[in-house]
Design an enzyme around this catalytic site. Structure first.
Site, PDB file in Angstrom:
ATOM      1  N   PHE A 172       0.834  -1.199   0.000  1.00 41.86           N
ATOM      2  CA  PHE A 172       0.000   0.000   0.000  1.00 41.86           C
ATOM      3  C   PHE A 172       0.859   1.235   0.000  1.00 41.86           C
ATOM      4  CE2 PHE A 172      -3.666   2.379   0.349  1.00 41.86           C
ATOM      5  CZ  PHE A 172      -3.633   3.251   1.417  1.00 41.86           C
ATOM      6  N   GLN A 293      -4.102  17.937   0.520  1.00 41.42           N
ATOM      7  CA  GLN A 293      -4.307  16.730  -0.285  1.00 41.42           C
ATOM      8  C   GLN A 293      -5.791  16.537  -0.592  1.00 41.42           C
ATOM      9  OE1 GLN A 293      -3.168  12.990   1.556  1.00 41.42           O
ATOM     10  NE2 GLN A 293      -2.065  12.453  -0.300  1.00 41.42           N
ATOM     11  N   HIS A 295      -9.006  14.470  -2.779  1.00 37.19           N
ATOM     12  CA  HIS A 295      -9.427  13.224  -3.405  1.00 37.19           C
ATOM     13  C   HIS A 295     -10.574  13.580  -4.336  1.00 37.19           C
ATOM     14  CE1 HIS A 295     -11.294   9.240  -3.806  1.00 37.19           C
ATOM     15  NE2 HIS A 295     -10.083   8.778  -3.542  1.00 37.19           N
ATOM     16  N   LEU A 305     -15.279   9.579   1.255  1.00 34.67           N
ATOM     17  CA  LEU A 305     -14.683   9.401  -0.061  1.00 34.67           C
ATOM     18  C   LEU A 305     -15.187   8.114  -0.690  1.00 34.67           C
ATOM     19  CD1 LEU A 305     -11.014  10.242   0.892  1.00 34.67           C
ATOM     20  CD2 LEU A 305     -12.687  11.765  -0.102  1.00 34.67           C
ATOM     21  N   GLU A 308     -11.632   4.799  -5.682  1.00 43.35           N
ATOM     22  CA  GLU A 308     -11.354   4.858  -7.110  1.00 43.35           C
ATOM     23  C   GLU A 308     -11.746   3.560  -7.791  1.00 43.35           C
ATOM     24  OE1 GLU A 308      -7.586   7.767  -6.702  1.00 43.35           O
ATOM     25  OE2 GLU A 308      -7.272   5.618  -6.636  1.00 43.35           O
ATOM     26  N   ARG A 339      -5.586  10.742 -10.156  1.00 43.17           N
ATOM     27  CA  ARG A 339      -6.474  11.500  -9.268  1.00 43.17           C
ATOM     28  C   ARG A 339      -6.469  12.992  -9.532  1.00 43.17           C
ATOM     29  NH1 ARG A 339      -4.876   7.874  -5.124  1.00 43.17           N
ATOM     30  NH2 ARG A 339      -3.067   9.154  -4.683  1.00 43.17           N
ATOM     31  N   HIS A 406      -8.572  15.962   2.258  1.00 37.33           N
ATOM     32  CA  HIS A 406      -8.389  14.811   3.140  1.00 37.33           C
ATOM     33  C   HIS A 406      -7.311  15.033   4.182  1.00 37.33           C
ATOM     34  CE1 HIS A 406      -8.519  10.660   4.289  1.00 37.33           C
ATOM     35  NE2 HIS A 406      -7.256  10.494   4.020  1.00 37.33           N
ATOM     36  N   ARG A 450       1.502  13.583   0.735  1.00 36.91           N
ATOM     37  CA  ARG A 450       1.632  12.550   1.764  1.00 36.91           C
ATOM     38  C   ARG A 450       1.383  11.186   1.140  1.00 36.91           C
ATOM     39  NH1 ARG A 450      -2.216   9.577   4.943  1.00 36.91           N
ATOM     40  NH2 ARG A 450      -3.652  10.232   3.326  1.00 36.91           N
TER      41      ARG A 450
END
Lengths: 663, 97
Positions: A172, A293, A295, A305, A308, A339, A406, A450
């Protein structure tokens, strides 16, 4: 703490017990502020030093921590463990802090799934920050990561395990092996799907072992600064409306981010950037505020959120004309574009008037053209989510979405030890007595962007770092430096002014104006003209604070007053964000501008460095923005500070020279 | 004090809402399964979520023994792998990216 608790218990008893004989003062109906402190008188004294209308309770501690989220709790009990008499001042109960919503995982190079090295994690984080992160802080964080995760596990955090019993790590957050050349790394440790919740509860439970004094539901108003040194905090007790001054040699700020400056954000209503504002009012700078940041698909109104994966499984974005607009912006990738491309396209559609809804300020994410069984099989739970948060049946109607904030990469500038710094005479200068950690701080490990699963790590590592630095440099029970008796009077004057404010604009109206302006002008789509217009509008909105109207004139649990104080804090954060964004004429990480699409560094790293002339410091943008605000006028001044490019130990871990960031 | 308790207990059993419950249990026990009479409810407006009580099973099923059969992860997230789309997804919500 026990004495204050006893005092408030006494007060409440006096109000409730009407059957027994009561002292005349309580029967009047108005509260008597001169409550007596029983028990240990050493720690808390009532005084009239600031104002006779607002008696102040003075406390003395060795250290005070403002904020009780992941970072605040870690710092608080780290200090208590080291023997310091610590107070933790928080406006929410510790387990209600926003850390509880962080469901992702924590990155650490434990090496349980494959051979791993923290230096590769260091490389990934530096690259992710688009070379705006301070490499010494990133070195510190990634090197301490395995120890931090093992420590959390020893505190009792129930990480998920492999068959052998080691902590299970999954892939991740842009992590790779061998400095980007070895494929995907598995570094993310998690606790089922509630890592943040579990972290917060583990830390809270652990902190109860030590004798930290918790002051829960105390709203910190300002720092007590004298001669550039921080000597404590002044806070409002929301429960009974008394003012408390916490004098301490060391103050740690861990108040979290400021997502609520935007109309659509994933943050709680309490994420109002109080720490950043306190530091700004003290005349100190905030760093990198323009890096926010986003989204692309956050549910309109709710702020959750949508993954995706919806678009990956075939979901499409629709504008008011029912057109699949992504085909125009990204003809090949369409809805599967990256994004930032998707966010920008959505914002352009909304700006050009093709948004949906009564205010035409969002777009639709359509999933009802997909077979419901496929949706249920591939994305289980999405119909539940859409119904609960958007009120739509995902098999019949589209979900209203818009780009959502976010995380805030910017905040209070610190060095890798957690000490707050300011930039004087071309040098980083430590502000004595002040520390910061967590999302409120910008030790700059996240830089311009981030990486996923790094922020929970940031909390625990820098929370501990603050505690260690304080333990290293001070001793418990040190004599406090003298403080002016009237310290904090401006904060109380401001409180009084807000409490009796009788202008024409309500707090909620000003707040909505600010949020809408920021969403339209300082969101994903940033160009010079849009930002400039936004700066002027924000300036005007800042001036309307003079005209604010509050309704609740009481002092006990006055949420109108607290929301107005939070609004003042939000506005300070918002003006810094939009002004810093307007000045930064490049695109780096999360700050992407349409008119300056390239990253402007000292060299052009897309070509070989040989023969290139180094651009002078004032012509390139690989530097941190430091923003100061004049509290009365709302005028923002910007300065810059160079990025720290060397790691803590060049022999052990060489720094990563800048390069083009491509994945 | 005990009189109060006795009175309240009597009132409890005489309560119209409780009686059908009690008798309903008896009825279910004595009769065949296919005769499920709906319990009498007061005439209050039905909310959007009122029918969900029957199907309140969580969409994401628990793994047997809490061990993910594919990755052999113990105590991990239920349902499909949260990071399969590059972000951390749960029930269609993205929580980290």
């Amino acid at each position: 703490m026990a004495s204050v608790r006893a005092a408030s218990r006494l007060l409440s008893k006096r109000v409730l017990s009407t059957a027994k004989a009561v002292p005349a003062a309580a029967v009047q109906g108005s509260r008597n502020f001169h409550f007596s402190i029983y028990g240990k008188k050493k720690n808390a004294k009532v005084s009239d030093d600031i104002s006779t209308q607002y008696p102040v309770v003075d406390h003395e501690f060795d250290a005070v921590v403002v904020g009780a989220g992941g970072a605040g709790l870690r710092a608080a009990f780290g200090l208590s463990e080291a023997g310091f008499n610590t107070a933790c001042v928080t406006k929410l109960f510790p387990t209600r802090s926003h850390t509880v919503a962080a469901q992702g995982g924590i990155n650490a190079a434990l090496g349980n799934m494959e051979e791993d090295d923290w230096r590769w994690h260091f490389y990934d984080t530096v690259k992710g920050s688009d070379w705006l992160g301070d490499q010494d802080a990133i070195h510190y964080m990634t090197e301490q990561a395995p120890a931090a995760v093992v420590e959390l596990e020893n505190f009792g955090m129930p990480f998920s395990r492999t068959e052998e019993g080691k902590i299970y790590q999954r892939a991740f957050g842009g992590q790779s092996l061998k400095y980007g050349k070895g494929g995907q790394a598995h570094r993310c440790c998690c606790v089922a799907d509630r890592t943040g919740h579990s972290l917060l509860h583990t830390l809270y439970g652990r902190s109860l072992r030590y004798d930290t004094s918790y002051f829960v539901e105390y709203f910190a108003l300002d720092l007590l600064m004298e001669n550039g040194e921080c000597k404590g905090v002044i806070a409002l007790c929301m429960e009974d409306g008394s003012i408390h001054r916490f004098r301490a040699q060391n103050t740690v700020i861990a108040t979290g981010g400021y997502g609520r400056t935007y109309f659509s954000c994933t943050s709680a209503h309490t994420s109002t950037g109080d720490g950043n504002a306190m530091v700004t009012r003290a005349g100190l700078p905030c760093q990198d505020m323009e890096f926010v940041q986003f989204h692309p698909t956050g549910i309109y109104g709710a702020g959750c959120l949508i993954t995706e994966g919806c678009r990956g499984e075939g979901g499409i974005l629709i504008n008011s004309e029912g057109e699949r607009f992504m085909e125009r912006y990204a003809p090949n990738a369409k809805d599967l574009a990256s994004r930032d491309v998707v966010s920008r396209s959505m914002t352009i559609e909304i700006r050009e008037g093709r948004g949906v809804g009564p205010e035409k300020d969002h777009v639709y994410l359509q999933l009802h053209h997909l077979p419901p069984q496929q949706l249920a099989a591939r994305l289980p739970g999405i119909s539940e989510t859409a119904m609960i948060f958007a009120g739509v049946d995902v098999t019949k109607e589209p979900i209203p979405v818009l780009p959502t904030v976010h995380y805030n990469m910017g905040g209070i500038p610190t060095n890798y030890k957690g000490q707050v710094i300011t930039y004087v005479n071309d040098e980083d200068k430590v502000v004595p007595g002040l520390y910061a950690c967590g999302e409120a701080a910008s030790a700059s490990v996240h830089g311009a962007n981030r990486l996923g699963a790094n922020s929970l790590l940031d909390l625990v590592v820098f929370g501990r770092a603050c505690a260690l630095t304080i333990a290293e440099q001070h001793k418990p029970g040190e004599k406090l430096s003298p403080l002016k008796p009237s310290a904090g009077e401006e904060s109380v004057a401001n409180l009084d002014r807000l409490r009796f404010a009788n202008g024409s604009q309500r707090t909620s109206e000003i707040r909505l104006n600010m949020q809408k302006t920021m969403q339209t002008h300082a969101a994903v789509f940033r160009t010079g003209s849009v930002l400039k217009e936004g700066c002027n509008k924000m300036d005007a909105i800042y001036q309307t604070l003079e005209d604010i109207k509050t309704f609740d004139r009481g002092i006990v649990w006055n949420t109108d007053l607290v929301e107005s104080l939070e609004l003042q804090n939000l506005l300070l954060n918002a003006v810094q964000t939009i002004n810093s964004a307007e000045q930064r004429k490049e695109s780096r990480g999360a700050h992407a501008r349409e008119d300056y699409k390239e990253r402007v560094d000292e060299y052009d790293y897309s070509k070989p460095l040989q023969g290139q002339e180094k651009k002078p410091y004032d012509q390139h943008w690989r530097k941190h923005t430091l923003s100061f605000v004049d509290q009365k006028t709302g005028k923002v001044t910007l300065e810059y500070r160079p990025v720290i490019d060397s790691s803590l130990d060049e022999q052990d871990c060489a720094h990563v020279p800048p390069a083009i960031r491509s994945y | 004090m005990s009189l109060l308790r006795v009175c309240s207990r009597q009132l409890f059993w005489k309560n119209p809402a409780v009686e059908p419950l009690f008798t309903g249990c008896l009825r279910a026990a004595s009769r065949a399964v296919n005769d499920k009479e709906p319990l009498k409810k007061a005439k209050t407006p039905k909310g959007r979520f009122d029918n969900l009580e029957e199907t309140s099973k969580d969409v994401l099923e628990k793994f047997p023994d809490d061990v993910n059969p594919v990755t052999k992860e113990k105590g991990g997230p239920r349902g499909p792998e949260p990071t399969r789309y590059g972000d951390w997804e749960r029930k269609g919500r993205c929580v980290d990216f």
